[in-house]
Design a protein around this motif. Structure first.
Motif, PDB file in Angstrom:
ATOM      1  N   TYR A 254       0.844  -1.195   0.000  1.00 30.43           N
ATOM      2  CA  TYR A 254       0.000   0.000   0.000  1.00 30.43           C
ATOM      3  C   TYR A 254       0.881   1.249   0.000  1.00 30.43           C
ATOM      4  O   TYR A 254       2.005   1.230   0.512  1.00 30.43           O
ATOM      5  N   LYS A 255       0.367   2.308  -0.589  1.00 31.94           N
ATOM      6  CA  LYS A 255       1.134   3.545  -0.663  1.00 31.94           C
ATOM      7  C   LYS A 255       1.420   4.098   0.728  1.00 31.94           C
ATOM      8  O   LYS A 255       2.528   4.554   1.013  1.00 31.94           O
ATOM      9  N   GLU A 256       0.413   4.049   1.590  1.00 29.67           N
ATOM     10  CA  GLU A 256       0.569   4.477   2.972  1.00 29.67           C
ATOM     11  C   GLU A 256       0.443   3.262   3.881  1.00 29.67           C
ATOM     12  O   GLU A 256      -0.166   2.261   3.513  1.00 29.67           O
ATOM     13  N   ALA A 258      -0.962   0.727   6.163  1.00 30.70           N
ATOM     14  CA  ALA A 258      -2.371   0.356   6.325  1.00 30.70           C
ATOM     15  C   ALA A 258      -2.565  -0.444   7.606  1.00 30.70           C
ATOM     16  O   ALA A 258      -1.794  -1.360   7.891  1.00 30.70           O
ATOM     17  N   GLN A 308      -9.187   3.786   5.292  1.00 34.48           N
ATOM     18  CA  GLN A 308      -8.333   4.629   4.451  1.00 34.48           C
ATOM     19  C   GLN A 308      -8.758   4.569   2.978  1.00 34.48           C
ATOM     20  O   GLN A 308      -8.050   4.022   2.134  1.00 34.48           O
ATOM     21  N   ASN A 311      -6.243   5.565   0.264  1.00 31.94           N
ATOM     22  CA  ASN A 311      -4.965   4.858   0.198  1.00 31.94           C
ATOM     23  C   ASN A 311      -4.918   4.019  -1.080  1.00 31.94           C
ATOM     24  O   ASN A 311      -5.935   3.504  -1.531  1.00 31.94           O
ATOM     25  N   TYR A 313      -3.547   0.780  -3.338  1.00 34.65           N
ATOM     26  CA  TYR A 313      -2.974  -0.566  -3.274  1.00 34.65           C
ATOM     27  C   TYR A 313      -2.238  -0.878  -4.579  1.00 34.65           C
ATOM     28  O   TYR A 313      -2.558  -0.336  -5.642  1.00 34.65           O
ATOM     29  N   THR A 334      -7.537   2.416  -5.542  1.00 28.58           N
ATOM     30  CA  THR A 334      -7.751   2.905  -4.170  1.00 28.58           C
ATOM     31  C   THR A 334      -8.334   1.802  -3.300  1.00 28.58           C
ATOM     32  O   THR A 334      -8.969   0.859  -3.799  1.00 28.58           O
ATOM     33  N   CYS A 335      -8.150   1.950  -1.990  1.00 29.71           N
ATOM     34  CA  CYS A 335      -8.732   1.001  -1.050  1.00 29.71           C
ATOM     35  C   CYS A 335     -10.255   1.041  -1.107  1.00 29.71           C
ATOM     36  O   CYS A 335     -10.918   0.035  -0.844  1.00 29.71           O
TER      37      CYS A 335
END
Length: 580
Positions: A254-256, A258, A308, A311, A313, A334-335
């Motif tokens: 994930y970019k951020e 999670a 999120q 966020n 993926y 996106t999530c």
């Protein structure tokens, strides 16, 4: 894709120092603080962060330093082995001014008597000439020191031919001007999916097919050493725990950061819907991670907001081939999109249980895949069979789930074949066979994604003759089981395969048999089943269908299954519905 991996490495502090790598080590030559040989000791940690010369170490003149094959370290041969042994010693001697432990190790190898002592001890150990060994002084592995790192960067650039100084190029990973590497370091972790034991390269330009516009080798895909080191560090970290799917390592991140991993929903078994476990029933023994995934599954089922939602993926199936990393696909989103896809998948699979209240459990992917294998009497190795029989199909299924696409038609064909095989054979005097529940979940999801409004429970007015014929077949089977409870081979075992394909040729005969079976029942049961037959018959427009398509066979199977659930539903379910 490479930029996303680069960012992942930087955000998670995975960026490795160029020229270092996690390397396997089997044993250490143990010296005391004066340099006296003590023993050959097994390595407590099997992988350590150590200097690595990359492809240069694969030549005939040089080898990796500090940790290398025992035959190079101890000179257990002639020719190239002796040459590499001399290089190993020269590296220790060169770095001794920066790290004194190097000097003690060099002295142990330089003095013939001490080297012979170490060779004899090694010959008596369980380790082989090809085992990776290193040195430890006073119990401290020499590679764990940080004193030699500055020297190592200088020494490595003198020995390696990885970097070209022919002008600046734009790094394809970072987009900044750089001095490109001629060859890139390899990534370990793909051996189980076709990768090389020494690792596989992410960026390759050693063939004419990889070159274009008159550019040579690295100029076609220039990467800086810092950027490719970060990418490799990210991949190595992600590959460790990546599940194997469709003969690939299914890398995802994930970019951020999670709090929960959506992809783990495919690997756990959940209870959800009306039959879900209450919060108070969960225990600490279940594990915090699994509890979080269970909570996520419930949140999806209940239609709650995604975790999120903005966020991002990333999904990257990888395998190895010819020393190269083979990218088998790449997806990002996106999530919120992933949340919606899994929510749809859960609802498409939802199906009532037979003999209980609530919904069936959500099957894991391996469970679904097993239902798509060819029926066999004795299961030997399901994993190997999946690789052969579901090659390509398993990937289509995964992306259908993630992207909310229609499911492959062959999925329904295989599920129907499993049902026919499972229902054929001897029955049980105390049990009326019904279609496999997981196969019915598969068929329901397949039909819904073809635009069919399939419900979780029996649909009395569903406008498909095939579905209503399946319901009718279930009632005929239940009547016979009620009239002759000791029969071993009944209506299901004898007639399901033909009735599910050519109902017009079978249901008439079953109707005649039902009159005989009804006459053996008590009046209350006879009336109960006769009303059921009349109600279903009113939903079927004559004539009965002669041959059913794959879609209609799927509706027949679901009609049979859901009617069984209706017949054998617990009395408490009716009470609950009345109260609600």
């Amino acid at each position: 894709m490479l930029k996303a991996l680069y960012d992942y490495a930087r955000n998670n502090q995975l960026t490795a120092v160029p020229g270092f790598k996690n390397r396997a080590v089997d044993a250490y030559i143990s010296l005391d603080r004066e340099g006296n040989f003590l023993d050959i000791v097994p390595a407590a940690v099997k992988k350590v962060f150590a200097p690595d010369l990359g492809s240069t170490a694969n030549g005939t003149q040089k080898c990796n330093i500090l940790i290398s094959k025992a035959e190079y370290v101890l000179c257990l041969g002639d020719g190239n082995i002796a040459v590499k042994h001399a290089f190993f010693k020269s590296a220790l001697q060169s770095g001794a001014d920066y790290e004194p432990m190097f000097g003690l190790c060099f002295a142990a190898l330089e003095q013939p008597e001490r080297l012979a002592q170490i060779q004899e001890a090694y010959a008596q150990s369980k380790f082989k000439a090809g085992s990776n060994i290193g040195f430890q002084v006073d119990g401290i592995p020499i590679e764990s020191s940080h004193n030699y790192e500055a020297w190592w960067q200088i020494f490595r650039k003198e020995q390696c031919d990885d970097v070209t100084e022919e002008g600046n190029s734009v790094c394809v990973i970072t987009g900044v001007l750089t001095v490109p590497m001629k060859t890139v370091p390899k990534v370990p972790g793909l051996q189980v999916v076709g990768g090389h034991t020494s690792g596989d390269a992410v960026v390759c330009f050693d063939k004419a097919a990889f070159c274009s516009y008159g550019l040579e080798k690295s100029k076609n895909a220039a990467v800086s050493e810092e950027a490719i080191t970060a990418v490799n560090a990210a991949l190595e970290s992600l590959l460790k725990d990546a599940p194997i799917h469709a003969n690939t390592k299914l890398v995802h991140w994930y970019k951020e950061s999670a709090p929960v991993d959506y992809m783990q929903l495919m690997d756990f078994d959940f209870l959800w819907g009306d039959n879900q476990v209450e919060e108070s029933e969960e225990t600490e023994a279940e594990g915090a991670d699994q509890l979080e995934i269970r909570r996520l599954a419930r949140a999806i089922w209940k239609g709650e907001s995604p975790v999120q939602p903005q966020n991002v993926y990333y999904i990257l199936p990888l395998s190895g081939g010819g020393g190269r990393v083979m990218v088998r696909g790449y997806e990002e989103g996106t999530c919120a999109e992933l949340h919606e896809s899994f929510s749809t998948w859960f609802h498409d699979l939802s199906l009532c249980t037979i003999g209980k209240s609530g919904m069936l459990r959500h099957p894991k992917l391996p469970t679904i895949y097993r239902r798509l294998l060819k029926p066999v009497k004795v299961e030997k190795n399901a994993s190997d069979r999946m690789k052969k029989e579901l090659s390509g199909l398993d990937t289509q299924i995964l992306y259908s789930i993630i992207k909310n696409w229609p499911l492959p038609d062959s999925m329904a064909v295989k599920a129907l074949a499993y049902i026919r095989s499972d229902l054929y054979g001897d029955g049980d005097a105390f049990y009326m066979k019904h279609p496999d529940s997981v196969c019915c979940q598969i068929l329901k999801a397949w039909l819904i994604r073809r635009g069919k409004p399939m419900a979780t429970t029996v649909n009395y007015e569903y406008p498909s003759a095939a579905y209503q014929c399946g319901r009718l077949f279930a009632v005929y089977a239940a009547i016979q089981r009620k009239a002759n409870p000791d029969v071993n081979v009944g209506v299901v075992e004898r007639y399901y395969a033909s009735a599910s394909v050519k109902p017009a040729f079978v249901l008439g005969k079953l109707a005649s048999l039902s009159h005989y079976h009804l006459s053996k029942l008590d009046s209350g049961s006879a009336v109960f089943y006769q009303k059921m037959l009349n109600s279903i018959s009113c939903q079927i427009a004559l004539p009965l269908p002669n041959v059913l398509t794959t879609e209609e066979q799927s509706e027949f199977a679901l009609g049979y299954y859901q009617q069984c659930a209706e017949i054998f539903k617990p009395k408490t379910a009716e009470t609950t519905e009345t109260e609600e």
